[in-house]
Design an enzyme around this catalytic site. Structure first.
Site, PDB file in Angstrom:
ATOM      1  N   GLY A  49      50.878  25.528  -5.956  1.00 28.17           N
ATOM      2  CA  GLY A  49      49.450  25.853  -5.842  1.00 28.17           C
ATOM      3  C   GLY A  49      48.585  25.418  -7.008  1.00 28.17           C
ATOM      4  CD  GLU A 103      50.894  31.529 -10.862  1.00 28.56           C
ATOM      5  OE1 GLU A 103      50.423  30.766  -9.989  1.00 28.56           O
ATOM      6  OE2 GLU A 103      51.877  32.250 -10.664  1.00 28.56           O
ATOM      7  CG  ASP A 104      48.116  29.245  -7.214  1.00 27.23           C
ATOM      8  OD1 ASP A 104      48.616  30.199  -7.862  1.00 27.23           O
ATOM      9  OD2 ASP A 104      48.571  28.876  -6.113  1.00 27.23           O
ATOM     10  CG  ASP A 107      47.741  38.812  -4.413  1.00 24.12           C
ATOM     11  OD1 ASP A 107      47.302  39.950  -4.545  1.00 24.12           O
ATOM     12  OD2 ASP A 107      48.036  38.344  -3.304  1.00 24.12           O
ATOM     13  CE  LYS A 135      43.715  37.281  -3.435  1.00 24.66           C
ATOM     14  NZ  LYS A 135      44.724  37.283  -2.356  1.00 24.66           N
ATOM     15  CG  PHE A 156      45.162  34.529   2.484  1.00 30.81           C
ATOM     16  CD1 PHE A 156      46.327  34.679   1.741  1.00 30.81           C
ATOM     17  CD2 PHE A 156      44.953  33.337   3.168  1.00 30.81           C
ATOM     18  CE1 PHE A 156      47.271  33.658   1.686  1.00 30.81           C
ATOM     19  CE2 PHE A 156      45.891  32.316   3.120  1.00 30.81           C
ATOM     20  CZ  PHE A 156      47.047  32.478   2.370  1.00 30.81           C
ATOM     21  CB  VAL A 157      41.191  32.383  -1.328  1.00 32.22           C
ATOM     22  CG1 VAL A 157      40.106  33.433  -1.399  1.00 32.22           C
ATOM     23  CG2 VAL A 157      42.192  32.574  -2.461  1.00 32.22           C
ATOM     24  CG  ASP A 163      50.126  27.033   1.184  1.00 32.94           C
ATOM     25  OD1 ASP A 163      50.171  27.774   0.176  1.00 32.94           O
ATOM     26  OD2 ASP A 163      50.998  27.046   2.075  1.00 32.94           O
ATOM     27  NE  ARG A 169      50.563  23.437  -0.917  1.00 32.58           N
ATOM     28  CZ  ARG A 169      50.941  24.620  -1.376  1.00 32.58           C
ATOM     29  NH1 ARG A 169      50.193  25.261  -2.264  1.00 32.58           N
ATOM     30  NH2 ARG A 169      52.055  25.184  -0.957  1.00 32.58           N
TER      31      ARG A 169
END
Ligand code: 5GP
Length: 180
Positions: A49, A103-104, A107, A135, A156-157, A163, A169
């Site tokens: 990600g 990191e992307d 969460d 988040k 959720f994104v 993805d 992506r």
């Protein structure tokens, strides 16, 4: 990309446009260039990600640094399993180094909890985190997140490297799921 994007059985609304992302990434790079000058950090990019975020960010990092890539797996569909199943590909000695994990999205943070544990056994000088998205409601206050571009709601994104079941992506903008 369209304002509403359909991927498989879900629809997504455009949420954060690439211009806004680039502004935040630039600000973050400036901070890193100042904070870590002289430390020759090792950036560890968490695949898959984070590949777009890392690419944008690291092009703007001008200090001496090294870059490594790892793969962690803990996520299926739209729910985090919270279990890191595998860590592959760390090919640099981390002992005594300043590490920045890229990191992307953070969460629950459970992936990073486990990854930090494994890294700390390798005796780095310091482990920092740089994430595009955070988040806060899911993450709480487990450990400090040193650098983040955007705090987002617990939804959720996709896009900008993230993805949904393998799709999405490639978008340069970030999309948020439309509740059904
Ligand atoms: P955590 O362990 O922090 O709960 O989640 C870690 C990984 O789950 C992230 O690196 C990312 O790959 C995935 N993830 C968490 N939230 C989302 C999300 O909203 N969208 C997507 N596409 N992936 C997510």
């Amino acid at each position: 990309m369209p304002d509403i994007w359909k991927l498989k059985d879900k629809s997504f609304n455009k949420f954060i446009v690439n211009n806004d992302i680039q502004e935040k990434v630039q600000e973050l790079a400036v901070r890193i260039n100042t904070d870590l000058d002289g430390k020759t950090p090792l950036f560890i990019v968490v695949l898959n990600g984070a590949f777009i975020f890392a690419s944008d960010l690291l092009k703007k990092v001008t200090i001496d640094c090294e870059i490594a890539f790892v793969k962690l797996s803990s996520y299926k569909g739209t729910d985090s399993t919270g279990v890191v199943q595998q860590i592959i590909g760390l090919d640099r000695d981390v002992k005594g180094r300043t590490i920045v994990i890229i990191e992307d999205i953070v969460d629950t943070g459970l992936t990073l909890v486990r990854f930090r544990e494994i890294l700390s056994e390798m005796e780095p000088a310091n482990v920092m985190i740089a994430t595009c998205l955070l988040k806060p409601d899911a993450f709480g206050d487990k450990f400090p997140i040193d650098y983040h571009c955007f705090s987002i709601p617990n939804e959720f994104v996709v896009g900008y490297g993230l993805d949904y079941d393998g799709l999405g992506r490639n978008s340069s903008d970030i999309y948020k799921i439309i509740a059904q």
